[in-house]
Design a protein around this motif. Structure first.
Motif, PDB file in Angstrom:
ATOM      1  N   UNK A  81       0.927  -1.076   0.053  1.00  0.00           N
ATOM      2  CA  UNK A  81      -0.109   0.026  -0.069  1.00  0.00           C
ATOM      3  C   UNK A  81       0.887   1.234  -0.178  1.00  0.00           C
ATOM      4  N   UNK A  82       0.789   2.039  -1.092  1.00  0.00           N
ATOM      5  CA  UNK A  82       1.772   3.055  -1.253  1.00  0.00           C
ATOM      6  C   UNK A  82       1.307   4.546  -0.547  1.00  0.00           C
ATOM      7  N   UNK A  83      -0.269   4.583  -0.330  1.00  0.00           N
ATOM      8  CA  UNK A  83      -0.434   6.178  -0.126  1.00  0.00           C
ATOM      9  C   UNK A  83      -2.132   5.619   0.491  1.00  0.00           C
ATOM     10  N   UNK A  84      -2.145   6.450   1.655  1.00  0.00           N
ATOM     11  CA  UNK A  84      -3.457   6.400   2.438  1.00  0.00           C
ATOM     12  C   UNK A  84      -3.895   7.829   2.599  1.00  0.00           C
ATOM     13  N   UNK A  85      -5.080   8.455   2.192  1.00  0.00           N
ATOM     14  CA  UNK A  85      -5.488   9.625   2.533  1.00  0.00           C
ATOM     15  C   UNK A  85      -6.833   9.472   3.263  1.00  0.00           C
ATOM     16  N   UNK A  86      -6.980  10.617   4.154  1.00  0.00           N
ATOM     17  CA  UNK A  86      -7.943  10.509   5.029  1.00  0.00           C
ATOM     18  C   UNK A  86      -8.662  11.967   4.431  1.00  0.00           C
ATOM     19  N   UNK A  87      -9.822  12.104   4.232  1.00  0.00           N
ATOM     20  CA  UNK A  87     -10.334  13.240   3.849  1.00  0.00           C
ATOM     21  C   UNK A  87     -10.076  13.899   2.492  1.00  0.00           C
ATOM     22  N   UNK A  88     -10.409  15.209   2.544  1.00  0.00           N
ATOM     23  CA  UNK A  88      -9.898  15.705   1.234  1.00  0.00           C
ATOM     24  C   UNK A  88      -9.772  17.358   1.418  1.00  0.00           C
ATOM     25  N   UNK A  89      -9.294  18.092   0.412  1.00  0.00           N
ATOM     26  CA  UNK A  89      -9.374  19.647   0.551  1.00  0.00           C
ATOM     27  C   UNK A  89     -11.201  19.947   0.487  1.00  0.00           C
ATOM     28  N   UNK A  90     -11.194  20.660   1.507  1.00  0.00           N
ATOM     29  CA  UNK A  90     -12.788  20.906   1.903  1.00  0.00           C
ATOM     30  C   UNK A  90     -13.529  19.787   2.426  1.00  0.00           C
ATOM     31  N   UNK A  91     -12.986  18.649   2.649  1.00  0.00           N
ATOM     32  CA  UNK A  91     -13.753  17.462   3.081  1.00  0.00           C
ATOM     33  C   UNK A  91     -12.976  16.965   4.121  1.00  0.00           C
ATOM     34  N   UNK A  92     -12.850  17.569   5.541  1.00  0.00           N
ATOM     35  CA  UNK A  92     -11.926  17.209   6.699  1.00  0.00           C
ATOM     36  C   UNK A  92     -12.496  15.879   7.224  1.00  0.00           C
ATOM     37  N   UNK A  93     -11.328  15.121   7.527  1.00  0.00           N
ATOM     38  CA  UNK A  93     -11.848  13.629   8.235  1.00  0.00           C
ATOM     39  C   UNK A  93     -12.277  13.750   9.420  1.00  0.00           C
ATOM     40  N   UNK A  94     -13.288  12.818   9.849  1.00  0.00           N
ATOM     41  CA  UNK A  94     -13.998  12.782  11.049  1.00  0.00           C
ATOM     42  C   UNK A  94     -13.269  11.573  11.829  1.00  0.00           C
ATOM     43  N   UNK A  95     -12.264  10.977  11.183  1.00  0.00           N
ATOM     44  CA  UNK A  95     -11.521   9.865  11.869  1.00  0.00           C
ATOM     45  C   UNK A  95     -10.483  10.594  12.933  1.00  0.00           C
ATOM     46  N   UNK A  96     -10.395  10.160  14.121  1.00  0.00           N
ATOM     47  CA  UNK A  96      -9.566  10.437  15.168  1.00  0.00           C
ATOM     48  C   UNK A  96      -8.799   9.386  15.955  1.00  0.00           C
ATOM     49  N   UNK A  97      -9.057   8.337  15.414  1.00  0.00           N
ATOM     50  CA  UNK A  97      -8.129   6.910  15.770  1.00  0.00           C
ATOM     51  C   UNK A  97      -8.405   6.030  14.707  1.00  0.00           C
ATOM     52  N   UNK A  98      -7.291   5.396  14.516  1.00  0.00           N
ATOM     53  CA  UNK A  98      -7.059   4.283  13.431  1.00  0.00           C
ATOM     54  C   UNK A  98      -6.443   2.985  14.260  1.00  0.00           C
ATOM     55  N   UNK A  99      -6.841   1.965  14.419  1.00  0.00           N
ATOM     56  CA  UNK A  99      -6.332   0.846  15.372  1.00  0.00           C
ATOM     57  C   UNK A  99      -4.964   0.557  14.813  1.00  0.00           C
ATOM     58  N   UNK A 100      -4.186   0.240  15.653  1.00  0.00           N
ATOM     59  CA  UNK A 100      -2.679  -0.172  15.339  1.00  0.00           C
ATOM     60  C   UNK A 100      -2.865  -1.142  14.328  1.00  0.00           C
ATOM     61  N   UNK A 101      -3.522  -2.193  14.494  1.00  0.00           N
ATOM     62  CA  UNK A 101      -3.515  -3.331  13.529  1.00  0.00           C
ATOM     63  C   UNK A 101      -4.512  -3.112  12.196  1.00  0.00           C
ATOM     64  N   UNK A 102      -4.754  -2.044  11.891  1.00  0.00           N
ATOM     65  CA  UNK A 102      -5.824  -1.757  10.740  1.00  0.00           C
ATOM     66  C   UNK A 102      -5.119  -2.094   9.479  1.00  0.00           C
ATOM     67  N   UNK A 103      -3.907  -1.825   9.315  1.00  0.00           N
ATOM     68  CA  UNK A 103      -3.074  -1.975   8.415  1.00  0.00           C
ATOM     69  C   UNK A 103      -1.867  -2.885   8.269  1.00  0.00           C
ATOM     70  N   UNK A 104      -1.829  -3.727   9.187  1.00  0.00           N
ATOM     71  CA  UNK A 104      -0.607  -4.662   9.682  1.00  0.00           C
ATOM     72  C   UNK A 104      -0.526  -5.632   8.717  1.00  0.00           C
ATOM     73  N   UNK A 105       0.606  -6.211   8.668  1.00  0.00           N
ATOM     74  CA  UNK A 105       1.001  -7.417   7.829  1.00  0.00           C
ATOM     75  C   UNK A 105       0.948  -7.540   6.392  1.00  0.00           C
ATOM     76  N   UNK A 106       1.142  -6.250   5.816  1.00  0.00           N
ATOM     77  CA  UNK A 106       0.943  -6.178   4.315  1.00  0.00           C
ATOM     78  C   UNK A 106       2.386  -6.404   4.072  1.00  0.00           C
TER      79      UNK A 106
END
Length: 168
Positions: free
Chosen positions: A116-141
């Motif tokens: 996985x090369x890039x992860x984007x949360x939200x965008x210009x004019x669309x701020x993210x509502x995420x304030x927590x990502x589990x430590x294992x959400x993207x593991x073992x790739x």
């Protein structure tokens, strides 16, 4: 009456390659309950799924074991459940999550056979509502690593990244 859903196991283990929705689609939730019984689990030929604007939730294991070549989440999506895309074998290397997303489950994007090369949360004019990502959400790739993580927020970047990337 009730929330329109794609039910447990209704397409599991099928040779579906593409899913499109007709105009007026009211899909709100792709339902799942386990790795072998979820809505599209183990659809190893599934390359493209059109996420309708009405979709609010992708439940646990909803798309595990799929082979997406492109993956574009809809605006309005609020929740991605545990292991929702675990074991994906396609060629998706970038994720852009809509600002509306406020929950990513444990192991949601794990055990891919590609980087996985890039992860984007939200965008210009669309701020993210995420304030927590589990430590294992993207593991073992494999191969492990990210080229960039971009976080559009209304809070200060240092605070946001500290909360977001705690253990990634």
């Amino acid at each position: 009456k009730g929330t329109p859903v794609v039910e447990v196991g209704c397409f599991a283990n099928q040779k579906i390659t593409h899913v499109f929705w007709e105009g007026g689609c009211q899909l709100r939730r792709v339902y799942g309950s386990g790795s072998n019984t979820s809505a599209f689990s183990r659809c190893s030929a599934l390359e493209y799924f059109e996420f309708p604007e009405t979709l609010l939730q992708i439940s646990d294991y909803g798309f595990n074991g799929t082979a997406f070549k492109t993956l574009k989440f809809n605006n309005g999506l609020k929740k991605i459940g545990n292991a929702a895309f675990q074991g994906m074998t396609g060629t998706v290397t970038s994720f852009q999550f809509p600002g509306s997303l406020n929950h990513i489950g444990n192991k949601a994007f794990t055990y891919f056979d590609h980087k996985i090369s890039e992860i984007i949360f939200g965008g210009p004019g669309d701020p993210t509502q995420i304030n927590f990502v589990p430590s294992d959400a993207f593991e073992q790739n494999s191969p492990l690593g990210f080229n960039s993580i971009i976080y559009y927020s209304t809070v200060t970047p240092n605070d946001a990244l500290e909360v977001l990337l705690g253990n990634i």
